[in-house]
Design an enzyme around this catalytic site. Structure first.
Site, PDB file in Angstrom:
ATOM      1  N   ASP A   1       0.815  -1.203   0.000  1.00 46.14           N
ATOM      2  CA  ASP A   1       0.000   0.000   0.000  1.00 46.14           C
ATOM      3  C   ASP A   1       0.856   1.264   0.000  1.00 46.14           C
ATOM      4  O   ASP A   1       0.487   2.271  -0.608  1.00 46.14           O
ATOM      5  CB  ASP A   1      -0.942   0.001   1.204  1.00 46.14           C
ATOM      6  CG  ASP A   1      -2.157  -0.904   0.995  1.00 46.14           C
ATOM      7  OD1 ASP A   1      -2.318  -1.434  -0.118  1.00 46.14           O
ATOM      8  OD2 ASP A   1      -2.928  -1.088   1.958  1.00 46.14           O
TER       9      ASP A   1
ATOM     10  N   TYR B   1      -4.240   5.991   9.101  1.00 44.81           N
ATOM     11  CA  TYR B   1      -3.950   6.652  10.369  1.00 44.81           C
ATOM     12  C   TYR B   1      -5.237   7.007  11.123  1.00 44.81           C
ATOM     13  O   TYR B   1      -5.333   6.852  12.340  1.00 44.81           O
ATOM     14  CB  TYR B   1      -3.120   7.901  10.093  1.00 44.81           C
ATOM     15  CG  TYR B   1      -2.557   8.611  11.303  1.00 44.81           C
ATOM     16  CD1 TYR B   1      -2.604   8.045  12.586  1.00 44.81           C
ATOM     17  CD2 TYR B   1      -1.945   9.849  11.162  1.00 44.81           C
ATOM     18  CE1 TYR B   1      -2.072   8.707  13.677  1.00 44.81           C
ATOM     19  CE2 TYR B   1      -1.415  10.521  12.248  1.00 44.81           C
ATOM     20  CZ  TYR B   1      -1.480   9.952  13.505  1.00 44.81           C
ATOM     21  OH  TYR B   1      -0.947  10.613  14.582  1.00 44.81           O
TER      22      TYR B   1
END
Length: 284
Positions: free
Chosen positions: A68, A185
């Site tokens: 990713d 995140y």
């Protein structure tokens, strides 16, 4: 003849091996290959090196060999030119990659034959102003973050929504994320999981020192203004890469970009199945 941009993970030998084999195969078919300069040096093909800013020029497809993180880098390099990206997974189960290493040539054959579809993902466009002057424009697939620079202290971020003052945040960080970034995140800060093809902006504080600690899910036409408040600087981090330090009074303005990330898929991408596998969720 097609033009193929190849982006390679810097620390995975298997990715370099597949890159070299794929480059030879494409060259044998008469296609042109280009590789970012640093990647080309790492795989021993400096003859294919181009500057990052030229990678997307005239490219028909970009091949991301890594995970990713490599996909984020590839999208940043080519998205503004609407180049579709094929993601090859050399890491753990990824949210963005759609092809396994032994399927690279078959995937490219299908792409070159036009047998694929494109999944569009919203991008964030951010304008950074320092000392009252715009100094750079950045694009993010996952998130734009302002975070503290010193341990033991929070950072103050004054927030405006659509030009109107909202509230100041005192927190370790403040995240503006896309739906794709809702599993990055922002997820670790207990933000919501959003379908990645949805369009919205997510505003999520990290360890806020205030009663209001919820994520705001905003329309995709919202404009989020962030100003470094108080007397402490903040670090600007975009898709996991630290870009610069911002002084009090400096601003970052985030909105949906006018273009999208174009991810190549060969069938329905089952986001719910990926979630189940990623987190070990049982059927019952």
């Amino acid at each position: 003849m097609a033009v193929v941009a190849v982006v390679v993970h810097h620390d995975r030998p298997r990715a370099a091996e597949v890159a070299l084999a794929t480059i030879d195969w494409l060259g044998g078919l008469g296609h042109q290959v280009r590789v970012p300069t640093e990647d080309a040096d790492r795989i021993g093909r400096p003859d294919l090196a181009v500057a990052d800013g030229a990678l997307a020029d005239g490219a028909d497809v970009a091949l991301s060999l890594g995970g990713d993180g490599t996909m984020l880098r590839t999208v940043a390099l080519v998205a503004q030119s609407d180049v579709p990206v094929v993601g090859v997974n050399f890491g753990h189960l990824g949210y963005l990659t759609d092809v396994e290493p032994d399927g690279v040539q078959a995937a490219l054959e299908r792409v070159l034959a036009g047998e694929f579809r494109v999944e569009h993902r919203m991008l964030l466009a951010a304008t950074v102003c320092q000392a009252g002057e715009p100094v750079r424009e950045v694009v993010a697939l996952n998130e734009v973050v302002l975070e503290k620079t010193t341990s033991g202290h929070t950072v103050r971020i004054d927030v405006e929504l659509d030009g109107a003052r909202f509230t100041p945040y005192a927190a370790d960080a403040l995240i503006v994320a896309t739906p794709t970034g809702s599993t990055a995140y922002a997820f670790s800060a207990r933000g919501p999981i959003v379908e990645p093809t949805h369009r919205a902006l997510l505003l999520t504080p990290v360890s806020p020192h205030m009663l209001f600690d919820r994520t705001l899910v905003l329309d995709d036409d919202a404009v989020v203004g962030l100003t470094v408040g108080g007397h402490r600087a903040a670090a600007l981090v975009v898709d996991g890469h630290s870009l610069c330090e911002l002084a009090p009074g400096d601003t970052v303005t985030c909105r949906a970009a006018g273009h999208t990330a174009r991810l190549v898929v060969f069938g329905p991408r089952d986001f719910h199945a990926i979630l189940k596998a990623k987190f070990g969720l049982a059927d019952r």
